[in-house]
Scaffold this motif. Structure first.
Motif, PDB file in Angstrom:
ATOM      1  N   ILE A 164      34.390  39.291  41.918  1.00  0.00           N
ATOM      2  CA  ILE A 164      35.211  39.093  40.675  1.00  0.00           C
ATOM      3  C   ILE A 164      34.782  37.727  39.783  1.00  0.00           C
ATOM      4  CG2 ILE A 164      37.164  39.444  39.142  1.00  0.00           C
ATOM      5  CD1 ILE A 164      38.135  41.647  41.370  1.00  0.00           C
ATOM      6  N   GLU A 165      34.920  36.654  40.513  1.00  0.00           N
ATOM      7  CA  GLU A 165      34.839  35.372  39.918  1.00  0.00           C
ATOM      8  C   GLU A 165      33.314  35.464  39.592  1.00  0.00           C
ATOM      9  OE1 GLU A 165      35.556  30.816  40.881  1.00  0.00           O
ATOM     10  OE2 GLU A 165      36.356  32.195  42.302  1.00  0.00           O
ATOM     11  N   GLU A 166      32.529  35.626  40.361  1.00  0.00           N
ATOM     12  CA  GLU A 166      31.219  35.439  40.042  1.00  0.00           C
ATOM     13  C   GLU A 166      30.814  36.365  38.775  1.00  0.00           C
ATOM     14  OE1 GLU A 166      28.821  33.378  41.354  1.00  0.00           O
ATOM     15  OE2 GLU A 166      30.558  32.488  42.123  1.00  0.00           O
ATOM     16  N   MET A 167      31.256  37.391  38.744  1.00  0.00           N
ATOM     17  CA  MET A 167      30.808  38.537  37.889  1.00  0.00           C
ATOM     18  C   MET A 167      31.425  37.986  36.448  1.00  0.00           C
ATOM     19  SD  MET A 167      32.011  42.137  39.597  1.00  0.00           S
ATOM     20  CE  MET A 167      32.338  42.788  37.972  1.00  0.00           C
ATOM     21  N   GLY A 168      32.410  37.207  36.440  1.00  0.00           N
ATOM     22  CA  GLY A 168      33.065  36.539  35.291  1.00  0.00           C
ATOM     23  C   GLY A 168      31.961  35.578  34.582  1.00  0.00           C
ATOM     24  N   LYS A 169      31.351  34.941  35.430  1.00  0.00           N
ATOM     25  CA  LYS A 169      30.280  34.052  35.025  1.00  0.00           C
ATOM     26  C   LYS A 169      29.166  34.678  34.288  1.00  0.00           C
ATOM     27  CE  LYS A 169      31.202  30.883  38.790  1.00  0.00           C
ATOM     28  NZ  LYS A 169      30.774  30.178  40.122  1.00  0.00           N
ATOM     29  N   GLU A 170      28.900  36.079  34.307  1.00  0.00           N
ATOM     30  CA  GLU A 170      27.599  36.749  33.935  1.00  0.00           C
ATOM     31  C   GLU A 170      28.090  37.470  32.700  1.00  0.00           C
ATOM     32  OE1 GLU A 170      24.907  36.182  35.264  1.00  0.00           O
ATOM     33  OE2 GLU A 170      25.701  35.418  36.861  1.00  0.00           O
ATOM     34  N   ILE A 171      29.365  37.276  32.120  1.00  0.00           N
ATOM     35  CA  ILE A 171      29.815  38.084  31.089  1.00  0.00           C
ATOM     36  C   ILE A 171      29.145  37.432  29.540  1.00  0.00           C
ATOM     37  CG2 ILE A 171      31.693  38.580  29.487  1.00  0.00           C
ATOM     38  CD1 ILE A 171      31.586  40.087  32.361  1.00  0.00           C
ATOM     39  N   ARG A 172      29.165  36.195  29.382  1.00  0.00           N
ATOM     40  CA  ARG A 172      28.509  35.664  28.238  1.00  0.00           C
ATOM     41  C   ARG A 172      27.085  35.765  28.017  1.00  0.00           C
ATOM     42  NH1 ARG A 172      31.126  29.843  26.636  1.00  0.00           N
ATOM     43  NH2 ARG A 172      32.522  31.303  25.600  1.00  0.00           N
ATOM     44  N   PRO A 173      26.498  35.389  29.209  1.00  0.00           N
ATOM     45  CA  PRO A 173      24.942  35.584  29.111  1.00  0.00           C
ATOM     46  C   PRO A 173      24.499  36.892  28.958  1.00  0.00           C
ATOM     47  CG  PRO A 173      25.740  34.267  31.260  1.00  0.00           C
ATOM     48  CD  PRO A 173      26.699  34.804  30.370  1.00  0.00           C
ATOM     49  N   THR A 174      25.217  38.015  29.346  1.00  0.00           N
ATOM     50  CA  THR A 174      25.004  39.370  28.911  1.00  0.00           C
ATOM     51  C   THR A 174      25.313  39.958  27.658  1.00  0.00           C
ATOM     52  OG1 THR A 174      25.872  40.091  31.215  1.00  0.00           O
ATOM     53  CG2 THR A 174      26.062  41.747  29.583  1.00  0.00           C
TER      54      THR A 174
ATOM     55  N   GLY B 207      34.582  42.417  65.218  1.00  0.00           N
ATOM     56  CA  GLY B 207      35.550  41.518  65.490  1.00  0.00           C
ATOM     57  C   GLY B 207      35.825  40.789  64.029  1.00  0.00           C
ATOM     58  N   ALA B 208      35.167  41.000  62.981  1.00  0.00           N
ATOM     59  CA  ALA B 208      35.704  40.423  61.707  1.00  0.00           C
ATOM     60  C   ALA B 208      36.868  40.813  61.325  1.00  0.00           C
ATOM     61  CB  ALA B 208      34.582  40.781  60.730  1.00  0.00           C
ATOM     62  N   GLN B 209      37.524  39.733  60.562  1.00  0.00           N
ATOM     63  CA  GLN B 209      38.941  39.988  60.309  1.00  0.00           C
ATOM     64  C   GLN B 209      38.879  41.210  59.159  1.00  0.00           C
ATOM     65  OE1 GLN B 209      40.756  36.746  58.331  1.00  0.00           O
ATOM     66  NE2 GLN B 209      42.787  37.250  58.625  1.00  0.00           N
ATOM     67  N   GLY B 210      39.977  41.801  59.165  1.00  0.00           N
ATOM     68  CA  GLY B 210      40.176  43.097  58.311  1.00  0.00           C
ATOM     69  C   GLY B 210      40.272  43.024  56.772  1.00  0.00           C
ATOM     70  N   SER B 211      41.532  43.452  56.125  1.00  0.00           N
ATOM     71  CA  SER B 211      41.489  43.552  54.849  1.00  0.00           C
ATOM     72  C   SER B 211      41.349  42.078  54.122  1.00  0.00           C
ATOM     73  CB  SER B 211      42.691  44.316  54.236  1.00  0.00           C
ATOM     74  OG  SER B 211      43.878  43.807  54.902  1.00  0.00           O
ATOM     75  N   GLN B 212      42.145  41.427  54.920  1.00  0.00           N
ATOM     76  CA  GLN B 212      42.096  39.894  54.089  1.00  0.00           C
ATOM     77  C   GLN B 212      40.913  39.415  53.914  1.00  0.00           C
ATOM     78  OE1 GLN B 212      45.318  38.985  53.757  1.00  0.00           O
ATOM     79  NE2 GLN B 212      45.189  37.187  52.667  1.00  0.00           N
ATOM     80  N   SER B 213      39.936  39.400  54.667  1.00  0.00           N
ATOM     81  CA  SER B 213      38.581  38.841  54.317  1.00  0.00           C
ATOM     82  C   SER B 213      37.902  39.893  53.301  1.00  0.00           C
ATOM     83  CB  SER B 213      37.668  38.770  55.536  1.00  0.00           C
ATOM     84  OG  SER B 213      37.321  39.796  56.065  1.00  0.00           O
ATOM     85  N   THR B 214      38.256  41.057  53.156  1.00  0.00           N
ATOM     86  CA  THR B 214      37.580  41.923  52.483  1.00  0.00           C
ATOM     87  C   THR B 214      38.145  41.414  50.865  1.00  0.00           C
ATOM     88  OG1 THR B 214      37.449  43.617  53.910  1.00  0.00           O
ATOM     89  CG2 THR B 214      37.102  44.199  51.555  1.00  0.00           C
ATOM     90  N   TYR B 215      39.591  41.513  50.874  1.00  0.00           N
ATOM     91  CA  TYR B 215      40.162  40.976  49.535  1.00  0.00           C
ATOM     92  C   TYR B 215      39.795  39.850  49.407  1.00  0.00           C
ATOM     93  CZ  TYR B 215      43.878  40.112  46.220  1.00  0.00           C
ATOM     94  OH  TYR B 215      44.576  39.877  45.126  1.00  0.00           O
ATOM     95  N   THR B 216      39.532  38.761  49.991  1.00  0.00           N
ATOM     96  CA  THR B 216      39.066  37.348  49.584  1.00  0.00           C
ATOM     97  C   THR B 216      37.443  37.582  48.969  1.00  0.00           C
ATOM     98  OG1 THR B 216      40.453  36.291  51.272  1.00  0.00           O
ATOM     99  CG2 THR B 216      38.535  35.281  50.475  1.00  0.00           C
ATOM    100  N   ASP B 217      36.606  38.745  49.679  1.00  0.00           N
ATOM    101  CA  ASP B 217      35.386  38.593  49.405  1.00  0.00           C
ATOM    102  C   ASP B 217      35.458  39.254  47.926  1.00  0.00           C
ATOM    103  OD1 ASP B 217      34.473  37.737  51.753  1.00  0.00           O
ATOM    104  OD2 ASP B 217      33.903  39.801  52.618  1.00  0.00           O
ATOM    105  N   LEU B 218      36.402  40.169  47.722  1.00  0.00           N
ATOM    106  CA  LEU B 218      36.485  40.986  46.403  1.00  0.00           C
ATOM    107  C   LEU B 218      36.930  40.145  45.311  1.00  0.00           C
ATOM    108  CD1 LEU B 218      36.514  43.805  44.662  1.00  0.00           C
ATOM    109  CD2 LEU B 218      38.819  43.827  45.475  1.00  0.00           C
ATOM    110  N   LEU B 219      37.728  38.986  45.589  1.00  0.00           N
ATOM    111  CA  LEU B 219      38.116  38.052  44.382  1.00  0.00           C
ATOM    112  C   LEU B 219      36.942  37.224  44.045  1.00  0.00           C
ATOM    113  CD1 LEU B 219      41.725  37.023  46.037  1.00  0.00           C
ATOM    114  CD2 LEU B 219      40.963  38.334  43.774  1.00  0.00           C
ATOM    115  N   SER B 220      35.760  36.740  45.202  1.00  0.00           N
ATOM    116  CA  SER B 220      34.866  35.958  44.840  1.00  0.00           C
ATOM    117  C   SER B 220      33.898  36.567  44.121  1.00  0.00           C
ATOM    118  CB  SER B 220      34.371  35.298  46.283  1.00  0.00           C
ATOM    119  OG  SER B 220      33.763  36.187  46.879  1.00  0.00           O
TER     120      SER B 220
END
Length: 100
Positions: free
Chosen positions: A55-65, A40-53
């Protein structure tokens, strides 16, 4: 070139271990049993929102890497794996919607 020439994003002493902070509640693609949506989870909208979050979290790991943090590199790798799985889910949902 020495990795300590790059300023630490946390402002701590170079070489000091950064505190562990989990980025995601689940790691890995859904085919491995992770990131399964509840019924019963919402479809692509929640998946897309998850993807955006993710990607945002990955951006925080670039400089330390770049500064040589192995833990940040591992978190970035897991983030990439997670993002790829979410992209596949978004594409599958788009294809399903195009057929209807």
């Amino acid at each position: 070139p020495v990795a300590t020439s790059v300023p630490s994003p946390s402002g701590s002493v170079p070489g000091a271990a950064a505190p562990f902070r989990p980025l995601f509640n689940d790691f890995g693609p859904p085919s491995m049993g992770y990131a399964m949506k509840p019924p019963g989870a919402q479809g692509s909208q929640s998946t897309y929102t998850d993807l955006l979050s993710v990607i945002e979290e990955m951006g925080k790991e670039i400089r330390p890497t770049y500064a040589g943090s192995k833990s940040a590199m591992e978190r970035l790798k897991r983030g990439i794996i997670h993002a790829r799985a979410l992209v596949r889910e978004c594409l599958a949902e788009t294809e399903r919607n195009a057929r209807t």
